[in-house]
Design an enzyme around this catalytic site. Structure first.
Site, PDB file in Angstrom:
ATOM      1  N   ASP A 188       0.868  -1.182   0.000  1.00 18.49           N
ATOM      2  CA  ASP A 188       0.000   0.000   0.000  1.00 18.49           C
ATOM      3  C   ASP A 188       0.901   1.227   0.000  1.00 18.49           C
ATOM      4  OD1 ASP A 188      -2.224   1.652   0.099  1.00 18.49           O
ATOM      5  OD2 ASP A 188      -2.526   1.424   2.256  1.00 18.49           O
ATOM      6  N   LEU A 189       1.721   1.317  -1.025  1.00 17.28           N
ATOM      7  CA  LEU A 189       2.826   2.269  -1.046  1.00 17.28           C
ATOM      8  C   LEU A 189       2.387   3.645  -1.545  1.00 17.28           C
ATOM      9  CD1 LEU A 189       5.840   2.299  -0.327  1.00 17.28           C
ATOM     10  CD2 LEU A 189       6.333   1.900  -2.734  1.00 17.28           C
TER      11      LEU A 189
END
Length: 268
Positions: A188-189
Site C-alpha cells: 500500500d505504497l
C-alpha cells in the site's frame, strides 16, 4: 484532540496510561498513540482480528529483515478483540512535503523503495501476488462492495464488473510478468505510508505494513507514482520521467496502469 485515559482493558487490553485516539485505518481498526508519542496501538474486533494478526506477523518479519519501519512491542488477543502495539516511526508523512521539495523527496523515496525491493523475496512468507489480489477483487465486486472513493478518475463512471472484466483480459500476461519480476512489496505504497526526516527528507520508515508481501514490483510503483502525482501535480511529468533512472530498472507503463486499476477493487 484531548487525550483520554485508557485502562488495562479499555480498549483491547492496552496498558494503563494516557492514549489519544487518532483515527482509523482503511479497516475498522481504532488507532491510538501514546501521549509520549513513542507507541501506536491498533484495536480491532470480530473478523478484523485475523487481518491484524497478519499485520503483526509482517511487522515482525520486516523488522527482522532490517526494513525501516515500526517494531513489534505487544499483542493481546481475546475471543472477539485484539490489540497490536508497535513503536512509532519518527518523521513526517511524505504527502506533507511541499512542492518546492518534491524533487528532493522523490529521489530519496525511490532509492528507499528500491532498497525494500532488493530484500531477498525468496525468504518472504507473505503473498500479495495477482492470484491473491485478483481473487480478492472478484469477491469485492461480486458483493457490490467496491469503495467508489478509492477509484481513479478514469474509473469513476464505470461499474465494478466492467472494470474487473477489463483487467481479466490482461490477467494471463500480467501473471507471466509477475513470475519473472517478483519482489518484496509494501503493498500500500502511497505517500502517507512513507515517513521522511523533516530536515534531510530521507526515508525514516514505512508504516501500515498490513499488505506487505511478494508481488510484481509494479504493484508498488503504480501506487507510489500515482500518489506522488496527485500530491505534487505540478511535478507529475518530472516524477514519471525520473522514476526509471532513480529506481535503476525499466518501468512498464502498461503494468503500472494494470496494477493501479486493480488496487481499488481489492479494498472492502
Amino acid at each position: 484532540m484531548e487525550a483520554t485515559a485508557v485502562g488495562p482493558t479499555e480498549p483491547g487490553g492496552l496498558d494503563q496510561g494516557l492514549w489519544e485516539e487518532v483515527g482509523s485505518g482503511e479497516s475498522s481498526a481504532r488507532v491510538f498513540v501514546s501521549t509520549d508519542g513513542a507507541r501506536y496501538a491498533k484495536v480491532v474486533d470480530g473478523d478484523e482480528v485475523v487481518a491484524l494478526a497478519g499485520e503483526r506477523d509482517r511487522v515482525r518479519w520486516a523488522g527482522d529483515q532490517g526494513i525501516p519501519g515500526p517494531r513489534l512491542l505487544g499483542w493481546v488477543e481475546a475471543p472477539d478483540e485484539a490489540v497490536l502495539t508497535t513503536t512509532a516511526v519518527a518523521g513526517t508523512p511524505a504527502d506533507q512535503v511541499g512542492p518546492d521539495q518534491a524533487r528532493r523527496a522523490w529521489a530519496n523515496i525511490v532509492v528507499a523503495v528500491r532498497a525494500l525491493h532488493d530484500v531477498p523475496v525468496g525468504g518472504c512468507p507473505f503473498d500479495r501476488g495477482l492470484r491473491t489480489m485478483y481473487a480478492l477483487a472478484q469477491d469485492v465486486v461480486a458483493r457490490g462492495a467496491v469503495r467508489r472513493e478509492f477509484l481513479r478518475p478514469e474509473q469513476e463512471s464505470r461499474s465494478g464488473h466492467d472494470l474487473l472484466a477489463e483487467l481479466t483480459a490482461e490477467l494471463p500476461v500480467r501473471q507471466e510478468q509477475e513470475v519473472a519480476d517478483q519482489v518484496v512489496c509494501h503493498g500500500d505504497l502511497c505517500l502517507p505510508n512513507i515517513l521522511l526526516d523533516p530536515e534531510t527528507l530521507e526515508v525514516s520508515g514505512f508504516v501500515d505494513l498490513g499488505r506487505l508481501g511478494a508481488a510484481d514490483r509494479h504493484a508498488d510503483l503504480s501506487l507510489l507514482l500515482a500518489s506522488a502525482q496527485d500530491t505534487w501535480p505540478g511535478e507529475a511529468q518530472h516524477l514519471r520521467d525520473q522514476l526509471p533512472p532513480l529506481y535503476g530498472s525499466p518501468v512498464d507503463a502498461d503494468r503500472l496502469r494494470f496494477h493501479l486499476f486493480l488496487d481499488p477493487l481489492t479494498w472492502d
